[in-house]
Design a protein around this motif. Structure first.
Motif, PDB file in Angstrom:
ATOM      1  N   ASN A 114       0.849  -1.186   0.000  1.00 49.49           N
ATOM      2  CA  ASN A 114       0.000   0.000   0.000  1.00 49.49           C
ATOM      3  C   ASN A 114       0.892   1.246   0.000  1.00 49.49           C
ATOM      4  OD1 ASN A 114      -1.681   2.172   0.577  1.00 49.49           O
ATOM      5  ND2 ASN A 114      -2.788   1.140   2.229  1.00 49.49           N
ATOM      6  N   LYS A 115       0.853   1.980  -1.080  1.00 45.50           N
ATOM      7  CA  LYS A 115       1.742   3.142  -1.241  1.00 45.50           C
ATOM      8  C   LYS A 115       1.534   4.188  -0.156  1.00 45.50           C
ATOM      9  CE  LYS A 115       3.373   6.214  -4.934  1.00 45.50           C
ATOM     10  NZ  LYS A 115       3.156   6.621  -6.352  1.00 45.50           N
ATOM     11  N   ASP A 116       0.326   4.248   0.404  1.00 46.76           N
ATOM     12  CA  ASP A 116       0.010   5.278   1.396  1.00 46.76           C
ATOM     13  C   ASP A 116       0.236   4.832   2.841  1.00 46.76           C
ATOM     14  OD1 ASP A 116      -0.851   7.048  -0.624  1.00 46.76           O
ATOM     15  OD2 ASP A 116      -2.806   6.053  -0.698  1.00 46.76           O
ATOM     16  N   GLU A 117       0.589   3.552   3.033  1.00 45.31           N
ATOM     17  CA  GLU A 117       0.759   3.042   4.399  1.00 45.31           C
ATOM     18  C   GLU A 117       2.163   3.320   4.925  1.00 45.31           C
ATOM     19  OE1 GLU A 117      -0.710  -0.790   6.934  1.00 45.31           O
ATOM     20  OE2 GLU A 117       0.133  -1.205   4.963  1.00 45.31           O
ATOM     21  N   ARG A 118       2.241   3.917   6.096  1.00 44.46           N
ATOM     22  CA  ARG A 118       3.513   4.265   6.710  1.00 44.46           C
ATOM     23  C   ARG A 118       3.931   3.190   7.719  1.00 44.46           C
ATOM     24  NH1 ARG A 118       5.499   7.460   3.086  1.00 44.46           N
ATOM     25  NH2 ARG A 118       3.643   8.316   2.067  1.00 44.46           N
ATOM     26  N   ILE A 119       5.233   3.046   7.908  1.00 44.71           N
ATOM     27  CA  ILE A 119       5.741   2.059   8.873  1.00 44.71           C
ATOM     28  C   ILE A 119       5.923   2.770  10.210  1.00 44.71           C
ATOM     29  CG2 ILE A 119       7.443   0.250   9.297  1.00 44.71           C
ATOM     30  CD1 ILE A 119       5.799   0.022   6.645  1.00 44.71           C
ATOM     31  N   ASP A 120       4.852   2.823  10.991  1.00 47.33           N
ATOM     32  CA  ASP A 120       4.872   3.515  12.274  1.00 47.33           C
ATOM     33  C   ASP A 120       4.177   2.635  13.315  1.00 47.33           C
ATOM     34  OD1 ASP A 120       2.229   3.656  11.522  1.00 47.33           O
ATOM     35  OD2 ASP A 120       2.238   5.818  11.120  1.00 47.33           O
ATOM     36  N   GLN A 121       3.932   3.181  14.499  1.00 43.32           N
ATOM     37  CA  GLN A 121       3.331   2.369  15.555  1.00 43.32           C
ATOM     38  C   GLN A 121       1.965   1.837  15.139  1.00 43.32           C
ATOM     39  OE1 GLN A 121       3.519   3.881  19.607  1.00 43.32           O
ATOM     40  NE2 GLN A 121       1.662   2.783  20.168  1.00 43.32           N
TER      41      GLN A 121
END
Length: 396
Positions: free
Chosen positions: A70-77
């Motif tokens: 998913n291009k919009d998904e960030r790797i965060d908590q």
């Protein structure tokens, strides 16, 4: 969030867009930008099209893992919370089962985060980190776990090398410290486990269904030989299933006391059974000389092992091991042949069995087949993650 853009060779672009999770060297157009472990990677093909977002973390399998398409998904908590929550929901039945209190809660790439596994030991969580890259997310992972689940305490194992050696410092992370051994349940039986004694805890959770099958179908009134027995888990299940006698064989000195402990916490008389500290191959030779034969023989060697006298590799030596096992198995007896060698697919493993029986002039029938249990989720695009192969073989 800073990201490093990395180009995937065009011929591999479809593979990654199709969900393949492992970043391997040959797929990368260049590795020049891969410097700091834990760096977030924006993967694109040679035409500039998005192919996935992951992280750089060197381990024996590759250079890192893709975490999202998913291009919009960030790797965060929030990302970790989401993946954990989905994984824990899948295992709701195990969380609610009073007869099994030790299982895998999160299985790396199978649950969407390659390089990290989480095991539950009656409320104590064991995190296993497989690269320095994954380990850089430690604080985020802990915070995510605290947000989505409850636990007594957290321990960790660093399964990567730093400065050329494995880091063997205090395994405790947070929560309350365990009082060891922790007694956990599996299908109604008890295991004594230690989360503070190096890489292994005292039980391999991926063999849960195999142990149950041995207890329920291949033990009553039978003599059982358990080779490469570690802490004697298969022997305990066999004894609980009514085995007439079990023999546990392992080269490691610690296996003797550990096996006694596993029998004892189940209220089983270990003195009624045989615990042997010896090279398995030497024991086979001894058994042949003494004319010993067993109704059930368990073969669960490590993928690779080295003793003072010899080296064992599942890829090269499993057939020879099977041939020795066949010689000490009664007619109509059962061999439980197991390997966790990822490089040995089931078809090849079955070939080892065919070859071993062909060369010993015997006949056989495959009666059960097992791979990883449901809590060891396998990524659909990464079948090589399904490393466990177990065959129940009846000797005719």
């Amino acid at each position: 969030m800073n990201e490093t853009h990395v180009t995937i060779r065009q011929k591999f672009a479809g593979k990654y867009k199709g969900g393949y999770p492992l970043i391997f060297k040959e797929a990368l157009a260049s590795t020049n930008k891969l410097n700091e472990e834990g760096t977030i990677l924006y993967l694109k093909d040679e035409k500039g099209s998005f192919a996935g977002r992951g992280y750089y973390g060197r381990q024996n399998k590759g250079y890192g893992w893709v975490l999202t398409q998913n291009k919009d998904e960030r790797i965060d908590q929030a990302f970790f919370e989401n993946r954990f929550d989905l994984a824990f929901q899948k295992r709701a039945g195990l969380f609610q089962d009073p007869d099994t209190t030790a299982f895998r809660m999160f299985n790396g790439e199978g649950d969407g985060i390659g390089g990290l596994t989480i095991d539950n030991y009656d409320g104590y969580l064991l995190l296993q980190w497989y690269s320095e890259g994954m380990y850089t997310f430690k604080e985020t992972v802990i915070a995510a776990l605290e947000s989505v689940t409850s636990f007594k305490g957290i321990y960790e194992k660093k399964r990567f090398r730093s400065g050329g050696k494995y880091i063997d410092d205090d395994d405790f992370v947070t929560g309350e410290r365990g009082s060891f051994p922790i007694l956990v349940k599996e299908n109604g039986l008890t295991f004594a486990v230690y989360l503070n004694e190096g890489a292994m805890t005292g039980v391999f959770l991926d063999q849960r269904h195999v142990r149950r099958s041995i207890r329920d179908h291949y033990s009553e009134g039978r003599t059982v030989l358990n080779t490469f027995s570690y802490t004697g888990a298969f022997s305990v299940f066999a004894a609980a299933g009514g085995a007439a006698h079990t023999t546990s064989v392992d080269l490691a000195n610690r296996s003797y006391e550990k096996t006694i402990e596993q029998f004892s916490v189940n209220g089983l008389d270990y003195e009624a059974h045989n615990i042997v500290v010896q090279d398995v191959f030497d024991y086979f030779n001894y058994a042949v000389k003494k004319g010993l034969a067993f109704d059930t023989v368990v073969l669960d060697p490590p993928s690779f092992a080295r003793s003072k006298k010899k080296t064992f590799s599942a890829e090269k030596d499993y057939t020879a091991l099977l041939k020795q096992a066949i010689t000490v198995t009664e007619d109509d007896g059962v061999i439980v042949a197991s390997t966790n060698a990822a490089k040995v697919p089931m078809k090849k493993f079955k070939g080892f069995i065919e070859q071993a029986f062909s060369e010993t002039g015997g006949k056989y029938k495959l009666i059960e087949e097992h791979s990883l249990p449901e809590d060891f989720t396998v990524h659909p695009a990464f079948p090589e993650g399904d490393y466990l192969k177990v065959l129940f073989i009846r000797k005719k």
